[in-house]
Design a protein around this motif. Sequence first.
Motif, PDB file in Angstrom:
ATOM      1  N   ASP A  73     -38.090 -10.135 -87.227  1.00  0.00           N
ATOM      2  CA  ASP A  73     -38.091  -9.561 -85.886  1.00  0.00           C
ATOM      3  C   ASP A  73     -39.366  -8.758 -85.638  1.00  0.00           C
ATOM      4  OD1 ASP A  73     -37.135  -8.925 -83.354  1.00  0.00           O
ATOM      5  OD2 ASP A  73     -36.062  -7.133 -84.070  1.00  0.00           O
ATOM      6  N   PRO A  74     -40.515  -9.427 -85.585  1.00  0.00           N
ATOM      7  CA  PRO A  74     -41.772  -8.707 -85.360  1.00  0.00           C
ATOM      8  C   PRO A  74     -42.033  -8.522 -83.877  1.00  0.00           C
ATOM      9  CG  PRO A  74     -42.249 -11.020 -85.639  1.00  0.00           C
ATOM     10  CD  PRO A  74     -40.736 -10.881 -85.748  1.00  0.00           C
ATOM     11  N   PRO A  75     -43.010  -7.688 -83.520  1.00  0.00           N
ATOM     12  CA  PRO A  75     -43.476  -7.694 -82.133  1.00  0.00           C
ATOM     13  C   PRO A  75     -44.118  -9.048 -81.847  1.00  0.00           C
ATOM     14  CG  PRO A  75     -44.979  -6.439 -83.518  1.00  0.00           C
ATOM     15  CD  PRO A  75     -43.791  -6.771 -84.373  1.00  0.00           C
TER      16      PRO A  75
ATOM     17  N   GLY B 274     -52.486  -6.302 -79.038  1.00  0.00           N
ATOM     18  CA  GLY B 274     -52.690  -5.176 -78.144  1.00  0.00           C
ATOM     19  C   GLY B 274     -54.051  -5.188 -77.475  1.00  0.00           C
ATOM     20  N   ASP B 275     -54.657  -4.011 -77.380  1.00  0.00           N
ATOM     21  CA  ASP B 275     -55.933  -3.889 -76.692  1.00  0.00           C
ATOM     22  C   ASP B 275     -57.099  -4.472 -77.478  1.00  0.00           C
ATOM     23  OD1 ASP B 275     -54.843  -2.780 -74.467  1.00  0.00           O
ATOM     24  OD2 ASP B 275     -55.496  -0.718 -74.868  1.00  0.00           O
ATOM     25  N   ALA B 276     -56.866  -4.901 -78.706  1.00  0.00           N
ATOM     26  CA  ALA B 276     -57.932  -5.599 -79.438  1.00  0.00           C
ATOM     27  C   ALA B 276     -58.325  -6.888 -78.723  1.00  0.00           C
ATOM     28  CB  ALA B 276     -57.481  -5.903 -80.861  1.00  0.00           C
ATOM     29  N   LYS B 277     -57.456  -7.413 -77.870  1.00  0.00           N
ATOM     30  CA  LYS B 277     -57.785  -8.625 -77.107  1.00  0.00           C
ATOM     31  C   LYS B 277     -59.018  -8.406 -76.225  1.00  0.00           C
ATOM     32  CE  LYS B 277     -53.664  -9.213 -75.225  1.00  0.00           C
ATOM     33  NZ  LYS B 277     -52.750  -8.205 -75.844  1.00  0.00           N
ATOM     34  N   PHE B 278     -59.268  -7.172 -75.828  1.00  0.00           N
ATOM     35  CA  PHE B 278     -60.460  -6.849 -75.040  1.00  0.00           C
ATOM     36  C   PHE B 278     -61.718  -7.317 -75.767  1.00  0.00           C
ATOM     37  CE2 PHE B 278     -63.938  -3.991 -73.934  1.00  0.00           C
ATOM     38  CZ  PHE B 278     -63.867  -3.882 -72.557  1.00  0.00           C
ATOM     39  N   PHE B 279     -61.758  -7.126 -77.085  1.00  0.00           N
ATOM     40  CA  PHE B 279     -62.908  -7.519 -77.890  1.00  0.00           C
ATOM     41  C   PHE B 279     -62.795  -8.965 -78.364  1.00  0.00           C
ATOM     42  CE2 PHE B 279     -62.574  -2.923 -78.191  1.00  0.00           C
ATOM     43  CZ  PHE B 279     -63.870  -2.538 -77.869  1.00  0.00           C
TER      44      PHE B 279
ATOM     45  N   LEU C 271     -56.363   0.880 -82.141  1.00  0.00           N
ATOM     46  CA  LEU C 271     -55.850  -0.313 -81.462  1.00  0.00           C
ATOM     47  C   LEU C 271     -54.816  -1.016 -82.362  1.00  0.00           C
ATOM     48  CD1 LEU C 271     -59.333  -1.732 -80.319  1.00  0.00           C
ATOM     49  CD2 LEU C 271     -57.825  -0.212 -79.018  1.00  0.00           C
ATOM     50  N   ASN C 272     -53.731  -0.329 -82.655  1.00  0.00           N
ATOM     51  CA  ASN C 272     -52.688  -0.895 -83.529  1.00  0.00           C
ATOM     52  C   ASN C 272     -53.228  -1.301 -84.902  1.00  0.00           C
ATOM     53  OD1 ASN C 272     -50.557  -0.576 -81.788  1.00  0.00           O
ATOM     54  ND2 ASN C 272     -50.590  -2.665 -81.007  1.00  0.00           N
ATOM     55  N   GLY C 273     -54.243  -0.576 -85.371  1.00  0.00           N
ATOM     56  CA  GLY C 273     -54.826  -0.885 -86.667  1.00  0.00           C
ATOM     57  C   GLY C 273     -56.000  -1.833 -86.611  1.00  0.00           C
TER      58      GLY C 273
ATOM     59  N   ALA D 295     -39.426  -1.222 -86.955  1.00  0.00           N
ATOM     60  CA  ALA D 295     -38.990  -0.090 -86.133  1.00  0.00           C
ATOM     61  C   ALA D 295     -39.661   1.200 -86.572  1.00  0.00           C
ATOM     62  CB  ALA D 295     -37.473   0.047 -86.195  1.00  0.00           C
ATOM     63  N   GLY D 296     -40.072   1.274 -87.832  1.00  0.00           N
ATOM     64  CA  GLY D 296     -40.705   2.483 -88.334  1.00  0.00           C
ATOM     65  C   GLY D 296     -42.215   2.486 -88.243  1.00  0.00           C
ATOM     66  N   VAL D 297     -42.808   1.424 -87.666  1.00  0.00           N
ATOM     67  CA  VAL D 297     -44.268   1.325 -87.555  1.00  0.00           C
ATOM     68  C   VAL D 297     -44.676   1.737 -86.145  1.00  0.00           C
ATOM     69  CG1 VAL D 297     -46.274  -0.187 -87.721  1.00  0.00           C
ATOM     70  CG2 VAL D 297     -44.309  -0.556 -89.241  1.00  0.00           C
ATOM     71  N   PRO D 298     -45.476   2.775 -85.995  1.00  0.00           N
ATOM     72  CA  PRO D 298     -45.851   3.217 -84.644  1.00  0.00           C
ATOM     73  C   PRO D 298     -46.757   2.206 -83.946  1.00  0.00           C
ATOM     74  CG  PRO D 298     -47.098   4.434 -86.291  1.00  0.00           C
ATOM     75  CD  PRO D 298     -46.082   3.623 -87.040  1.00  0.00           C
ATOM     76  N   THR D 299     -46.663   2.171 -82.632  1.00  0.00           N
ATOM     77  CA  THR D 299     -47.531   1.340 -81.802  1.00  0.00           C
ATOM     78  C   THR D 299     -48.453   2.253 -81.005  1.00  0.00           C
ATOM     79  OG1 THR D 299     -45.911  -0.440 -81.583  1.00  0.00           O
ATOM     80  CG2 THR D 299     -47.603  -0.309 -79.888  1.00  0.00           C
ATOM     81  N   TYR D 300     -49.742   1.988 -81.041  1.00  0.00           N
ATOM     82  CA  TYR D 300     -50.660   2.804 -80.254  1.00  0.00           C
ATOM     83  C   TYR D 300     -51.880   1.999 -79.840  1.00  0.00           C
ATOM     84  CZ  TYR D 300     -52.189   3.546 -85.132  1.00  0.00           C
ATOM     85  OH  TYR D 300     -52.520   3.374 -86.458  1.00  0.00           O
TER      86      TYR D 300
END
Length: 448
Positions: free
Chosen positions: A153-155, A162-167, A245-247, A430-435
Amino acid sequence: MDVSGLVDTATGRQSRAIYSSEELYRQELERIFGRCWLFLVHTSQIPEAGDYFRTFMGEDDVIVIRQKDGTIKAFLNSCTHRGNRICRSDRGNAKAFTCNYHGWSFAPDGSLSAVPLEKEAYFGELDRSRLGLVPVAHVAEYKGLVFGCFDADPPSLEDYLGDAKFFLDVWLDAMPGGTSLVGETQKMVLASNWKLPVENVCGDGYHLGWAHAGAMRAVQSLDLAGLSVGNSSTDLDGGLSVAGLNGHMALTSLDGVSGYAFYPKPKPMLDYLEFNRPQVIERLGKVRGEQLWGSQINITIFPNLQFLPGLNWFRVYHPKGPGQIEQWTWAMVENDMPAEIQAAILDNQCLTFGLAGLFDNDDGDNLAACTEQSRGWRTAQMDVFTNMALNRSGPREGFPGDIAAGLVSEHNQRYFYRRWQEHMQADNWAGVPTYNINSVVAEETIDA
């Protein structure tokens, strides 16, 4: 294993145990390589039905196969009878995969299609439906890059990037023809922990003028006086170190041309950039079209994928224990590039970051030494530090991420180890933060 004391992002400290501990390595296979989305293949490498590519997810041997309907599936490269690998070649096209131990055969969709002596030896009691190849739980594509994930059950892949798609889109979506990886897989075994080459490329502009001084002098067209040995005149504002960016991370110049400074004859590439820049600006907006496309960019997708538009190499690191990796490299091109430019890119990639490249041998020696120096009884008690430019980051207009000015910083490395620690401490997603720090709305683009 509790890793809370092994990394301190506030001070940039890391314990050397993270490079040598077998126990930590087994935990990484479960909580990082068993959980994260991992790069499998570029769609250009398996264009036709039946095309396959053999790769690894952590230490798990995997076959990625193009299906008849055009979709892509991935399976463990392991016979469900006695566990032998069913595919030994790196890539090709096949109608079936047959184990050379007992002859069990599997179709490209993973189903068990034939068993020798099935009636005579199994008396017709074998349930083939339960003995197909084990699939990778999730396979998804982003603009030609195919990823797999073992987690139940991943994202979504889009959310994971995430925002890494910008690059990412600076290479993947700058031109309407898309992208390809060219040349065969260049494989190199290094006596290095897998994290060290990732941190080296993700943000370490500091080592360029020291580790690569000889290689830089050998490239006559290159003018990097600001990164000479001693770094006495380093231009700290010549680029950006982007993290948060989510790592994932980017290390980038901003001039729109420096990516081709390492080429012996850069003029054809520079002409290509000048001719096509207006349509790239139309597709990606002024920030990316003017400042990023054509610049040297180091892009890292956590945990083990890196590629460099400009120098145009694409690389994944496969861990083979706490003290060894298998490094796979390809050259990367835009399909709209003329054939002569694509050929020059492959030649230059082999010259700079190939198996006998000017730069890879410098890095390989240093990374192997850092790994070895973490194994001794006394040296293992010592910490190491990525504490350059602490607390000197923030937003920058037009860009996502937490950004430190300049290419010489250890900002990105701290975020890399922060993400490593977050995954290692978490029992599940669920325990991994998203930022996605300082997220921006990209300028409107046109459809590919």
